[in-house]
Design an enzyme around this catalytic site. Structure first.
Site: not given
Ligand code: GKR
Ligand code: MG
Length: 429
Positions: A251, A274
């Site tokens: 990812e 994402n």
């Molecule tokens: O909660 O530290 C976190 C994640 O890194 C989050 O901020 C990300 O937006 O979960 C997310 C991701 O899949 O990149």
């Molecule tokens: Mg991610």
């Protein structure tokens, strides 16, 4: 009986919820994270619930948008999305947004993130008015359970000394053995069968070792690694080479569509995102350059449950897989995610959720995972009930905060332990 579905009141309640010290490439989660709870009230007293980001820039936009809902009908969700609101672009571009872990920041994405909370609340109210579950309003569920994956994080045992906050009972996870132990905890508590490790925290060889340890402990189970774009193209290709036999997908190994496309061209490991595709405008370049093979939707910033369905249809047309991204969230959002996920035919990957990390909620009854799955609620609306005492308690925490925690800022949280820390430039490795 004819219902009056006119919106007479919109309640906005910002809250701070406890969050464990989860590490990522930008820093560490703060002890409390802001969320916004939305309640849409109709003329005959039906209340619909929604939830979205609660950082200051979302709150600033939520109030004027909420005011424009008064007098409209909850059957007019399309009209809701037509509402134009002047968004101060400088508030968007200059705002700290966890270092862009959620992708590009645009005024329209900000608007959609707020509207998604209203859309979910509108659908909840409409479902309650009609006696139908939200998934029925979305065309009907095609599955009775939605599968989620265990979201593993490197983490400290607690927030730095001197920080007054809730304790969690997960302990530390800072090496392969700790990651495997955490994964066992997830399977024991919730029955998850697929695992995602948040990477970009330690040098890639250490994270490769952690994924290898997971593969040994859980042979044949789907595994993912997500460094949030912390690696160069070369590093990404090398990690894909070393883990290709055990990864379901990698990812956001590298930042941005061109870099992802280059990685994709040099490995057979599917890439998910994402980050490089979080708006409709970014789809064309990413899909035509074959930069991503799995799109992780997020109903918050894609603009709601119906937009998530549109996105899934686009992915299907391009042969791109679809699943779900998650940030720190509560049960209203998990219910919304579960309803929409239940309606998407081509959902072949378990969705992400932070929910198991949240010890607090605003619901009278928390949603539960059985075998890593959430049963799709069949009661009217979202099928969840608000606990007003909890909501008031979490709002008091927000109201009493001196302003330091009202915006999520993982780098600031890291500075408490490591003075002088700034989020590393990308690519870090
Ligand atoms: O909660 O530290 C976190 C994640 O890194 C989050 O901020 C990300 O937006 O979960 C997310 C991701 O899949 O990149
Ligand atoms: Mg991610």
């Amino acid at each position: 009986m004819t219902r009056d579905l006119t919106v007479t009141e919109v309640r906005l309640t910002p809250i701070l919820i406890a969050d464990p010290p989860l590490l990522n490439t930008q820093g560490v989660h703060q002890p409390y994270t802001p969320r916004l709870i939305v309640e849409v009230v109709t003329a005959d007293g039906i209340i619909g619930y929604g939830e979205t980001y609660g950082d200051a820039k979302y709150l600033e936009l939520a109030r004027p948008l909420a005011d424009r809902l008064i007098g409209r009908r909850i059957t007019d969700l399309n009209g809701l999305f037509g509402l134009e609101l002047a968004v101060d672009a400088s508030r968007v571009e200059n705002a700290v947004d966890v270092g862009g872990l959620r992708g590009v920041q645009t005024a329209d994405k900000l608007r959609l993130s707020v509207l998604s909370g209203f859309e979910v609340a509108g659908l909840d109210a409409l479902g309650k008015a009609l006696g139908l579950p939200v998934h029925a309003l979305l065309g009907g569920k095609v599955r009775d359970f939605v599968e989620y994956s265990a979201y593993l994080f490197y983490k400290w045992a607690g927030h730095p000394e001197g920080v007054d906050c809730e304790k969690d009972d997960w302990g530390a996870a800072l090496d392969p053995a700790g990651v495997v132990e955490q994964a066992r905890g997830f399977t024991e508590r919730h029955g998850f069968t697929s695992f995602k490790l948040k990477g970009g925290v330690f040098p890639p060889q250490e994270e490769i070792a952690a994924v290898r340890a997971l593969a040994e402990a859980f042979p044949g189970h789907p595994l993912r690694l997500d460094p949030n774009g912390a690696w160069s193209v070369e590093t990404s290709v090398e990690v894909a080479r070393q883990l290709g036999d055990v990864l379901e997908y990698l990812e956001d190994p590298a930042l941005g569509t061109p870099a992802m496309a280059e990685v994709a061209a040099r490995t057979g490991v599917p890439l998910a995102t994402n980050m490089c595709v979080t708006t409709f405008a970014e789809i064309k370049e990413a899909f035509t350059s074959n930069a991503v093979q799995v799109l992780l939707s997020d109903h918050h910033y894609w603009g709601g449950l119906r937009n998530t369905q549109h996105l899934a249809a686009l992915c299907a047309a391009f042969g791109v897989g679809v699943s779900m991204h998650s940030n720190t969230h509560l049960g209203i959002s998990l219910a919304a995610m579960t309803h929409v996920a239940s309606t998407v035919p081509g959902l072949h990957h378990a969705c992400d959720t932070h929910y198991p990390w949240q010890s607090e909620d605003v619901l009278t009854e928390r949603l539960t995972f059985d075998g890593g799955r959430v049963a799709v609620p069949d009661g009217p609306g979202l099928g969840v009930e608000l606990d007003r005492d909890r909501l008031a308690f979490l709002h008091r925490r927000w109201a009493e905060d001196d302003g330091r925690l009202r915006d999520r800022d993982d780098a600031a949280a890291m500075r408490v332990a490591e003075p002088g820390w700034t989020a590393p430039p990308t690519p870090r490795w």
